[in-house]
Design a protein around this motif. Structure first.
Motif, PDB file in Angstrom:
ATOM      1  N   LEU A   1       2.658  -2.790   3.784  1.00 47.51           N
ATOM      2  CA  LEU A   1       3.815  -2.200   4.475  1.00 47.51           C
ATOM      3  C   LEU A   1       3.531  -0.814   5.038  1.00 47.51           C
ATOM      4  O   LEU A   1       4.346  -0.271   5.799  1.00 47.51           O
ATOM      5  CB  LEU A   1       5.029  -2.144   3.546  1.00 47.51           C
ATOM      6  N   LEU A   2       2.379  -0.224   4.697  1.00 48.43           N
ATOM      7  CA  LEU A   2       2.016   1.066   5.292  1.00 48.43           C
ATOM      8  C   LEU A   2       1.648   0.920   6.761  1.00 48.43           C
ATOM      9  O   LEU A   2       1.613   1.909   7.493  1.00 48.43           O
ATOM     10  CB  LEU A   2       0.842   1.689   4.535  1.00 48.43           C
ATOM     11  N   LYS A   3       1.369  -0.309   7.185  1.00 47.50           N
ATOM     12  CA  LYS A   3       1.075  -0.545   8.601  1.00 47.50           C
ATOM     13  C   LYS A   3       2.346  -0.296   9.411  1.00 47.50           C
ATOM     14  O   LYS A   3       3.413  -0.817   9.071  1.00 47.50           O
ATOM     15  CB  LYS A   3       0.601  -1.983   8.806  1.00 47.50           C
ATOM     16  N   PRO A   4       2.273   0.483  10.476  1.00 47.90           N
ATOM     17  CA  PRO A   4       3.471   0.807  11.261  1.00 47.90           C
ATOM     18  C   PRO A   4       4.172  -0.406  11.857  1.00 47.90           C
ATOM     19  O   PRO A   4       5.389  -0.397  12.028  1.00 47.90           O
ATOM     20  CB  PRO A   4       2.925   1.714  12.376  1.00 47.90           C
ATOM     21  N   ASP A   5       3.419  -1.484  12.147  1.00 48.38           N
ATOM     22  CA  ASP A   5       4.021  -2.609  12.849  1.00 48.38           C
ATOM     23  C   ASP A   5       4.724  -3.608  11.940  1.00 48.38           C
ATOM     24  O   ASP A   5       5.220  -4.628  12.408  1.00 48.38           O
ATOM     25  CB  ASP A   5       2.954  -3.340  13.676  1.00 48.38           C
ATOM     26  N   VAL A   6       4.787  -3.349  10.621  1.00 53.21           N
ATOM     27  CA  VAL A   6       5.468  -4.290   9.725  1.00 53.21           C
ATOM     28  C   VAL A   6       6.724  -3.684   9.113  1.00 53.21           C
ATOM     29  O   VAL A   6       7.345  -4.295   8.247  1.00 53.21           O
ATOM     30  CB  VAL A   6       4.526  -4.765   8.596  1.00 53.21           C
ATOM     31  N   ARG A   7       7.122  -2.506   9.555  1.00 55.05           N
ATOM     32  CA  ARG A   7       8.252  -1.823   8.916  1.00 55.05           C
ATOM     33  C   ARG A   7       9.557  -2.588   9.041  1.00 55.05           C
ATOM     34  O   ARG A   7      10.449  -2.463   8.205  1.00 55.05           O
ATOM     35  CB  ARG A   7       8.422  -0.422   9.498  1.00 55.05           C
ATOM     36  N   SER A   8       9.690  -3.430  10.078  1.00 58.22           N
ATOM     37  CA  SER A   8      10.946  -4.150  10.305  1.00 58.22           C
ATOM     38  C   SER A   8      11.005  -5.505   9.610  1.00 58.22           C
ATOM     39  O   SER A   8      12.007  -6.213   9.713  1.00 58.22           O
ATOM     40  CB  SER A   8      11.165  -4.355  11.813  1.00 58.22           C
ATOM     41  N   GLU A   9       9.928  -5.860   8.887  1.00 54.88           N
ATOM     42  CA  GLU A   9       9.918  -7.153   8.201  1.00 54.88           C
ATOM     43  C   GLU A   9      10.965  -7.180   7.088  1.00 54.88           C
ATOM     44  O   GLU A   9      11.230  -6.170   6.438  1.00 54.88           O
ATOM     45  CB  GLU A   9       8.532  -7.422   7.608  1.00 54.88           C
ATOM     46  N   ASP A  10      11.538  -8.361   6.852  1.00 54.95           N
ATOM     47  CA  ASP A  10      12.595  -8.502   5.836  1.00 54.95           C
ATOM     48  C   ASP A  10      12.082  -8.210   4.432  1.00 54.95           C
ATOM     49  O   ASP A  10      12.844  -7.771   3.566  1.00 54.95           O
ATOM     50  CB  ASP A  10      13.178  -9.922   5.888  1.00 54.95           C
ATOM     51  N   TRP A  11      10.792  -8.479   4.199  1.00 55.54           N
ATOM     52  CA  TRP A  11      10.248  -8.301   2.856  1.00 55.54           C
ATOM     53  C   TRP A  11       9.835  -6.859   2.569  1.00 55.54           C
ATOM     54  O   TRP A  11       9.466  -6.517   1.431  1.00 55.54           O
ATOM     55  CB  TRP A  11       9.026  -9.213   2.655  1.00 55.54           C
TER      56      TRP A  11
END
Length: 479
Positions: free
Chosen positions: A210-220
């Motif tokens: 989740l530290l990756k900037p492009d996954v911040r909007s994921e539900d998990w």
């Protein structure tokens, strides 16, 4: 290979027109050394066969009975040796990108799990059906049953490398099939070893994605940040942490915060991205995501390998050269800190000369002057202390001499009294008076030396305390 044999081999290289390259040694703890070592063997294969199978037996027939030579000759006579090496090269090509990726200095811990998934996918793709690999993360890939033949690709579809395929075509059909099946067994064994050794179930590795900037909007993501905080034992309120993340998900983050604007538009370092996030303020001027940043900073310090540590040893080795062996630990740390600081700029000339930098230079000069003064005073005090120690030992020796004289005088006095020799009694009494005077003088001198040594120790401590309590020039500080 001895110097004489190296010369003989160079003659073989000249004879058949090979480049005069040296052989590269593969080191087990240096995984990246395997690929170039194999390529060098392939490049020199004709020369090796010529030397060991023809030149060496003719020139030094006794050497051919050597166990190592016999082993080399047997391998060179094998018809599938070149195919085996090409296969190993093709397998090394799977691991090299993964190994090279983690040689960089920037924080990459959050990418380990994804990269492990990619590594397993590529390796499994050599012999496992593609439909079993689609959209599966590393943990699910590790659950594939490798021994089930129905999960394997057909014989003709097994991937062993194009160069390997071309080489085994020179073999009989039966040997081709045997070679391919052995190659598949090798791939299965390699995959099993990875699955058993890799930390695919590690919650920290999996959650750090989740530290990756492009996954911040994921539900998990809110759940993952809570798991990460819990596993890293970060002291934050988990519910408040998840709420902060949900707010973070709704904020509009500029793309150029994590993707370079110039071509080829590479991703920006993740720590640089989170530094910008940390600078965001709320309506009251306070930091917007204090809990998130506490977890992120803890995760970012986790290392992704030992390459950076070894690079640090190498850099220190370059600093402490033969003509700089007397560098202190503080000097070495200063050189390393300066070198690391310059990495943020394209070249030393691009460092901006700011007022703060000038101030820091003046403070550093003042501290160095203080340090030199302290060193001089400390050295003078050490010399004085050694002189006092010498004087104290001399007084101690004088006291011991006085004690010896006193014992001899008492013995002489007792003998004179027993013999009623009054002349000897007078001599003994004179010796006793002289011994007592010597002991008294030595004792006084030793006490004075001890007092002076205590005074020197206090002065040394006072100098050190003064230096530590004034780390910078007051004038510089005031300005």
């Amino acid at each position: 290979m001895s110097a004489a044999r190296r010369e003989d081999y160079e003659l073989v290289q000249e004879e058949i027109g090979l480049a005069k390259h040296k052989f590269l040694k593969h080191v087990e703890c240096r995984w990246l050394s395997l690929h170039p070592a194999l390529l060098r063997i392939l490049q020199q294969m004709n020369g090796l066969k010529r030397y060991f199978l023809t030149v060496l037996p003719e020139k030094q027939s006794s050497s051919t009975s050597n166990a190592r030579c016999i082993r080399i000759r047997r391998q060179l006579e094998s018809k599938d040796l070149v195919a085996q090496i090409h296969f190993l090269v093709s397998v090394a090509d799977i691991f090299n990108p993964f190994l090279k990726f983690f040689q960089t200095e920037e924080p990459l811990f959050h990418l380990i799990y994804d990269q492990l998934g990619t590594l397993l996918t590529v390796l499994l793709g050599r012999f496992i059906r593609k439909d079993l690999l689609v959209n599966k993360a590393a943990r699910k890939l590790s659950k594939i049953r490798l021994e089930v033949l129905e999960n394997h690709l057909a014989y003709s579809e097994l991937e062993i490398g194009e160069q390997t395929r071309q080489e085994i075509e020179k073999l009989s059909e039966e040997k081709q099939k045997k070679f391919v099946l052995e190659a598949k067994s090798f791939l299965i064994a390699a995959t099993k070893h990875l699955v058993n050794k890799l930390p695919l179930d590690n919650l920290i590795l999996r959650s750090s994605i989740l530290l990756k900037p492009d996954v911040r909007s994921e539900d998990w993501a809110p759940k993952a940040i809570r798991i990460l905080a819990k596993e890293l034992k970060v002291s934050v309120d988990l519910d408040n942490l998840a709420d902060e993340w949900r707010i973070y998900q709704l904020v509009n983050i500029p793309v150029d915060w994590h993707i370079e604007t110039e071509e080829p538009r590479k991703p920006i370092r993740v720590d640089h991205f989170w530094r910008k996030v940390d600078e965001l303020k709320d309506s009251t001027g306070e930091r917007k995501y204090p809990s998130i940043m506490k977890v992120v900073k803890t995760a970012l310090v986790l290392g992704h390998g030992n390459a950076e540590v070894e690079r640090g040893f190498s850099d220190s080795g370059k600093s402490v050269t033969d003509d700089r062996v007397r560098l202190s630990e503080a000097s070495i740390n200063g050189i390393r800190a300066t070198s690391d600081g310059l990495k943020a700029f394209k070249c030393p000339g691009s460092v901006p000369i700011t007022k703060q930098l000038t101030l820091q230079r003046e403070q550093a000069l003042h501290m160095e002057a203080q340090k030199q003064q302290l060193s001089k005073e400390k050295k003078d005090l050490q010399c004085e202390e050694k002189e006092l120690e010498r004087r104290e030992r001399a007084q101690q020796d004088s006291m011991e001499v006085g004690d010896t004289i006193l014992k001899e005088a008492n013995a002489k006095l007792q003998a004179a009294l027993k013999n009623k020799d009054f002349k000897e009694v007078s001599v003994a009494q004179a010796m006793i008076e002289a011994a007592q005077k010597k002991i008294s003088t030595a004792n006084t001198g030793m006490q004075q030396a001890r007092e002076q040594r205590r005074s020197v120790s206090k002065r040394k401590q006072s100098i050190i305390n003064t230096f530590l309590s004034q780390p910078s020039d007051p004038k510089c500080k005031k300005s």
